[in-house]
Scaffold this active site. Structure first.
Site, PDB file in Angstrom:
ATOM      1  CG  ASN A  78     -30.663 -32.493  34.163  1.00  0.00           C
ATOM      2  OD1 ASN A  78     -30.760 -32.051  33.165  1.00  0.00           O
ATOM      3  ND2 ASN A  78     -31.017 -33.726  34.508  1.00  0.00           N
ATOM      4  NE  ARG A  79     -27.977 -30.259  29.164  1.00  0.00           N
ATOM      5  CZ  ARG A  79     -27.471 -31.564  29.552  1.00  0.00           C
ATOM      6  NH1 ARG A  79     -28.066 -32.330  30.289  1.00  0.00           N
ATOM      7  NH2 ARG A  79     -26.291 -32.096  29.246  1.00  0.00           N
ATOM      8  CG  HIS A 104     -25.013 -30.274  36.493  1.00  0.00           C
ATOM      9  ND1 HIS A 104     -26.177 -30.712  36.595  1.00  0.00           N
ATOM     10  CD2 HIS A 104     -24.298 -31.338  36.122  1.00  0.00           C
ATOM     11  CE1 HIS A 104     -26.234 -31.975  36.255  1.00  0.00           C
ATOM     12  NE2 HIS A 104     -25.211 -32.245  35.745  1.00  0.00           N
ATOM     13  CG  HIS A 177     -22.574 -35.336  38.655  1.00  0.00           C
ATOM     14  ND1 HIS A 177     -21.654 -36.272  37.762  1.00  0.00           N
ATOM     15  CD2 HIS A 177     -23.588 -34.483  37.621  1.00  0.00           C
ATOM     16  CE1 HIS A 177     -22.124 -35.591  36.312  1.00  0.00           C
ATOM     17  NE2 HIS A 177     -23.139 -35.060  36.251  1.00  0.00           N
ATOM     18  CE1 TYR A 179     -19.331 -38.858  34.459  1.00  0.00           C
ATOM     19  CE2 TYR A 179     -19.242 -37.488  36.648  1.00  0.00           C
ATOM     20  CZ  TYR A 179     -19.319 -37.634  35.184  1.00  0.00           C
ATOM     21  OH  TYR A 179     -19.434 -36.512  34.650  1.00  0.00           O
ATOM     22  CG  ASP A 249     -27.206 -36.422  29.712  1.00  0.00           C
ATOM     23  OD1 ASP A 249     -27.732 -36.515  30.665  1.00  0.00           O
ATOM     24  OD2 ASP A 249     -26.386 -35.518  29.154  1.00  0.00           O
ATOM     25  CD  GLN A 289     -30.740 -36.666  33.202  1.00  0.00           C
ATOM     26  OE1 GLN A 289     -31.871 -36.185  33.573  1.00  0.00           O
ATOM     27  NE2 GLN A 289     -30.313 -36.419  31.921  1.00  0.00           N
ATOM     28  CD  GLU A 316     -26.398 -36.762  37.075  1.00  0.00           C
ATOM     29  OE1 GLU A 316     -26.742 -35.668  37.451  1.00  0.00           O
ATOM     30  OE2 GLU A 316     -26.100 -37.249  36.138  1.00  0.00           O
TER      31      GLU A 316
END
Length: 352
Positions: A78-79, A104, A177, A179, A249, A289, A316
């Protein structure tokens, strides 16, 4: 037994291996030692038709350009705001690869490395490992990491993470991660999927998707998945949180008892009404997340398929975003000599 196949080569000529795991219920999982990644998960629908339900690529070149398909994310998922943090009185600058922020693990996070691997005597187990040197992507501290995948006969994929800070203190927040598209990868968008989250609060984010530091109730907002809702039901609502992100998000705070003797707790249940496939997620992590594939835009996927916006959804499991700048959030500090452990379990089945 774990089956091994040559998958391709990295630009510097190293061989990439694909590992295939089966169980007795026609479930198949493929893993790559590039990124310690999930390459595919194949499960039957309500009619018994088996399809791959994860987004991915057919070549290493495509994986290197892809948005983290199936990869193990680290050193910090994440950020991190401002692409820097302070630890032990020292400021550590990081790569700003998401506007002015760090995302990430940087330009070359854990999902961009070739991992060592081993298989265990037990069936359907692969263990990936690597050492992240001090200074890698700007992070302090040498770190040894293992990711253990186990496919059970009960249609569960168990992901167990272990990491030890070998030299110096560091930060750590690992996740996967993958999808998902339960209708089958490349079959369209996931807006019809139904989702329930075991989360009554979330951390609102600003226009750059950095948490404000608040922890607010989801009640009365389009982020309330405490009861099942279709992903597309409210994704276009007039809500700044959704507008800023182009969809979902967001970091959701899981409701659980930290004193429980069972460290695994429910996180999410995702289902596709058309195929009847269902994914149930349990984790030891405090948050998840939710990402609705807002930035997918024609990436080349498996079988020549191109993935479009909302073509997959990520769940996530992790600690909170931007934790170094919010002391009220659970800490992601890993002291020298300490060992980190985390586990996430994906159960696959059918809706009733």
């Amino acid at each position: 037994m774990v089956y091994k196949h040559f998958f391709g080569r990295t630009p510097d000529g190293q061989a990439v291996t694909r590992f295939t795991l089966f169980n007795h219920n026609t479930m198949e999982v493929n893993l790559l030692n590039y990124g310690a990644a999930v390459h595919s998960i194949c499960v039957p629908d309500k009619a018994g038709q088996v399809e791959d339900i994860t987004l991915g690529c057919d070549t290493i070149a495509d994986y290197m350009a892809a948005p983290h398909f199936g990869g193990t994310i680290g050193r910090v998922a994440n950020r991190i705001a401002g692409a820097s943090f302070e630890l032990n009185g020292k400021t550590y600058p990081l790569c700003a690869n998401d506007g002015e922020n760090h995302l990430h693990g940087g330009e070359r996070g854990f999902d961009r490395y070739l991992w060592q691997w081993s298989t265990e005597d037990l069936d359907n187990v692969v263990v990936f490992s690597r050492t992240a040197e001090a200074g890698e992507e700007g992070y302090p501290g040498k770190l040894f990491v293992e990711v253990r995948y186990c496919l059970t006969q009960e249609d569960a994929l168990i992901i167990h993470y272990t990491a030890t800070a070998e030299e110096g203190d560091t930060l750590l927040n690992l996740t996967n991660h993958t999808y998902f598209n339960l209708a089958g990868q490349g079959s369209g968008d996931i807006l019809g999927h139904r989702l329930e989250l075991a989360a009554s609060r979330y951390t609102p984010a600003d226009g750059a998707l950095i948490p404000t530091g608040e922890m607010l109730p989801v009640a009365g907002t389009p982020l309330d998945f405490t009861t099942p809702h279709a992903i597309g039901e409210r994704i276009g609502a007039d809500c700044p949180q959704l507008t800023n992100a182009g969809g979902y998000d967001h970091n959701f705070l899981l409701d659980y008892d930290p004193e429980s003797p069972n460290p695994l707790h429910p996180a999410a249940e995702l289902s596709d009404p058309v195929s009847g496939r269902r994914l149930t997620v349990f984790t030891t992590e405090p948050a998840v997340q939710l990402y609705s594939g807002n930035f997918l835009c024609g990436e080349r996927g498996k079988g020549g398929i191109t993935y479009q916006k909302h073509g997959g959804i990520c769940l996530e499991t992790q600690h909170y975003p931007d934790s170094p700048h919010h002391p009220q959030f659970p800490s992601i500090l890993l002291r020298q000599g300490e060992t980190y452990e985390s586990e996430t379990v994906w159960f696959f089945g059918l809706t009733e």
